[in-house]
Design a protein around this motif. Structure first.
Motif, short mmCIF file in Angstrom:
data_model
loop_
_atom_site.label_atom_id
_atom_site.label_comp_id
_atom_site.label_asym_id
_atom_site.label_seq_id
_atom_site.Cartn_x
_atom_site.Cartn_y
_atom_site.Cartn_z
N ARG A 102 62.18 41.05 61.98
CA ARG A 102 61.14 41.68 61.54
C ARG A 102 60.92 42.51 60.56
N TRP A 103 59.87 43.00 59.70
CA TRP A 103 59.83 44.09 58.26
C TRP A 103 61.57 44.70 58.10
N GLY A 104 62.64 43.22 58.43
CA GLY A 104 63.84 43.40 57.43
C GLY A 104 64.66 44.31 59.21
N ILE A 105 63.81 44.38 59.61
CA ILE A 105 64.77 45.12 61.36
C ILE A 105 65.05 44.06 61.62
N PHE A 106 66.42 44.18 62.84
CA PHE A 106 66.74 42.94 63.34
C PHE A 106 65.97 42.99 64.57
N HIS A 107 65.21 41.63 64.95
CA HIS A 107 64.45 41.90 65.87
C HIS A 107 65.18 40.02 67.34
N THR A 108 65.34 39.37 67.55
CA THR A 108 66.05 38.47 68.54
C THR A 108 67.29 37.65 68.02
N GLY A 109 67.85 37.41 68.36
CA GLY A 109 69.09 36.82 68.53
C GLY A 109 69.31 35.18 69.12
N TYR A 110 70.13 34.51 68.55
CA TYR A 110 70.26 33.43 69.71
C TYR A 110 71.66 33.05 69.60
N PHE A 111 72.27 32.08 70.96
CA PHE A 111 73.77 31.34 69.79
C PHE A 111 73.49 30.33 70.21
N LEU A 112 74.02 29.28 69.92
CA LEU A 112 74.48 27.84 70.23
C LEU A 112 75.91 26.99 70.42
N CYS A 113 76.34 26.59 71.44
CA CYS A 113 77.53 26.16 71.51
C CYS A 113 77.56 25.13 72.96
N LYS B 291 69.58 32.99 74.10
CA LYS B 291 68.33 33.71 74.06
C LYS B 291 68.69 35.70 74.38
N TYR B 292 69.22 36.27 73.41
CA TYR B 292 69.41 37.48 74.38
C TYR B 292 67.96 38.28 74.32
N ALA B 293 67.84 39.22 75.47
CA ALA B 293 66.78 40.19 75.08
C ALA B 293 67.42 41.39 74.13
N ARG B 294 65.89 41.05 73.68
CA ARG B 294 65.53 42.37 72.07
C ARG B 294 66.19 43.51 72.79
N ASP C 116 52.91 37.44 57.39
CA ASP C 116 54.44 36.81 58.29
C ASP C 116 55.07 37.44 57.72
N PHE C 117 56.10 39.16 58.12
CA PHE C 117 56.56 39.31 58.01
C PHE C 117 58.29 39.43 58.27
N SER C 118 58.28 38.45 58.87
CA SER C 118 59.66 38.43 59.82
C SER C 118 59.89 36.69 58.96
N ARG C 119 62.00 37.16 59.01
CA ARG C 119 62.23 36.57 57.98
C ARG C 119 63.67 35.92 59.18
N VAL C 120 64.19 34.75 59.11
CA VAL C 120 65.18 34.02 59.70
C VAL C 120 66.56 33.39 59.19
N LYS C 121 68.03 34.46 59.88
CA LYS C 121 68.69 34.79 59.16
C LYS C 121 70.07 32.61 60.35
N THR C 122 70.08 32.07 59.18
CA THR C 122 70.75 31.50 60.09
C THR C 122 72.19 30.76 59.87
N VAL C 123 73.41 30.34 60.70
CA VAL C 123 75.15 30.23 60.50
C VAL C 123 75.41 29.48 61.82
N THR D 27 75.83 40.92 65.83
CA THR D 27 74.82 41.31 67.28
C THR D 27 75.38 40.40 67.85
N LYS D 28 74.78 40.62 69.17
CA LYS D 28 75.64 39.84 70.31
C LYS D 28 75.87 38.47 69.87
N ALA D 29 74.85 37.70 69.52
CA ALA D 29 74.72 36.16 69.29
C ALA D 29 75.68 36.10 67.82
N LYS D 30 76.18 37.49 66.92
CA LYS D 30 76.53 36.60 65.90
C LYS D 30 78.49 37.16 66.11
N ARG D 31 78.73 37.92 67.55
CA ARG D 31 80.02 38.57 68.17
C ARG D 31 80.51 37.06 69.15
#
Length: 263
Positions: free
Chosen positions: A104-115, A56-59, A2-9, A74-78
């Motif tokens: 994925r492979w160090g490149i942004f793939h998908t974003g989620y925003f929770l409110c 969930k923003y479209a890829r 698995d070459f995915s990484r997840v960043k959570t704020v 990203t849109k989620a971060k904004r």
């Protein structure tokens, strides 16, 4: 492998929901209601008795994935950052809880925003208001829009579906904004302000003229000059929509021809 990484704020006020936020990419949360399931997916959910909304923003395209990785938020971060900024300015929006980036492979793939979920109707679904209430709503909406613009807050997607309203105990209507990742913060020229009114989709031209006129009264602006800006942006928007429609029709025709040729 698995070459995915997840960043959570996670917002400090909602640190106790960190585990829930981390699990968003697994999409195993309960779905109470689906607001949108087209390009982006927007659903209502809950955790520990708190009603929330997950977007969930479209890829993005491959090019934009690269841009979001190295150059642009990203849109989620904004959405998360802009919500906090609007709150500091006294503008109500859905309280930000957190966001997640999947790489994925160090490149942004998908974003989620929770409110947090805001239990208000939108301007796109005004129901049960008499003429006096509608006039009050209109006046308060103009005052709200002028407040935004005076404070250099320009929504990038000011359509009725993104504007929520409710009546305060003092009888005035109060407004809240959602889907805010395209906000502009800075110089609010007359042109930028008039562009906001062109985004009020579903409103008749005669009604828009009345809104622009009332807005100019509040701002003490020359209505003739403001109306020229409004018409310029409105015509530009229509031209873009026509070009987009023609392009989609041409693309559909080409795909149909390709399929028929392959049969």
């Amino acid at each position: 492998m698995d070459f995915s990484r997840v960043k959570t704020v996670v917002h400090p006020d909602y640190a106790y929901l960190e585990d829930f936020v981390r699990r968003l990419p697994q999409e195993e949360f309960p779905i109470d209601h689906v607001f949108c399931d087209r390009r982006n997916t927007v659903v209502a959910t809950h955790e520990q008795g708190i009603p929330m909304v997950v977007k969930k923003y479209a890829r993005p395209t491959v090019f934009n994935c690269f841009i979001y990785t190295f150059f642009r938020p990203t849109k989620a971060k904004r959405a998360y950052r802009y919500a906090m900024r609007l709150e500091r300015c006294g503008v109500e929006t859905a309280a930000p809880i957190g966001y997640v980036h999947v790489y994925r492979w160090g490149i942004f793939h998908t974003g989620y925003f929770l409110c947090r979920y805001l239990p208000y109707p939108t301007l796109a679904s005004i129901k049960g208001l008499n003429e006096v209430e509608k006039q009050q709503l209109c006046d308060d909406f103009i005052a709200f829009t002028a407040f935004l613009h005076r404070h250099k807050l320009i929504p990038g997607d000011y359509n009725p579906g993104n504007i929520l309203y409710h009546k305060d105990p003092d009888g005035k209507y109060h407004f809240a904004l959602v889907d805010i990742n395209r906000f502009h913060f800075g110089y609010s020229s007359m042109a930028r302000c008039m562009r906001s009114f062109t985004q009020l989709s579903g409103v008749r031209l005669s009604q828009l003229a009345a809104l622009v006129g009332r807005y100019c009264d509040v701002r003490h602006w020359d209505i003739r000059r403001a109306w020229k800006y409004f018409l310029f942006y409105r015509n530009s928007l229509y031209r873009k929509e026509r070009i987009k429609s023609k392009f989609k029709s041409l693309l559909g025709y080409c795909l149909d021809s390709f399929r028929r040729g392959g049969v």
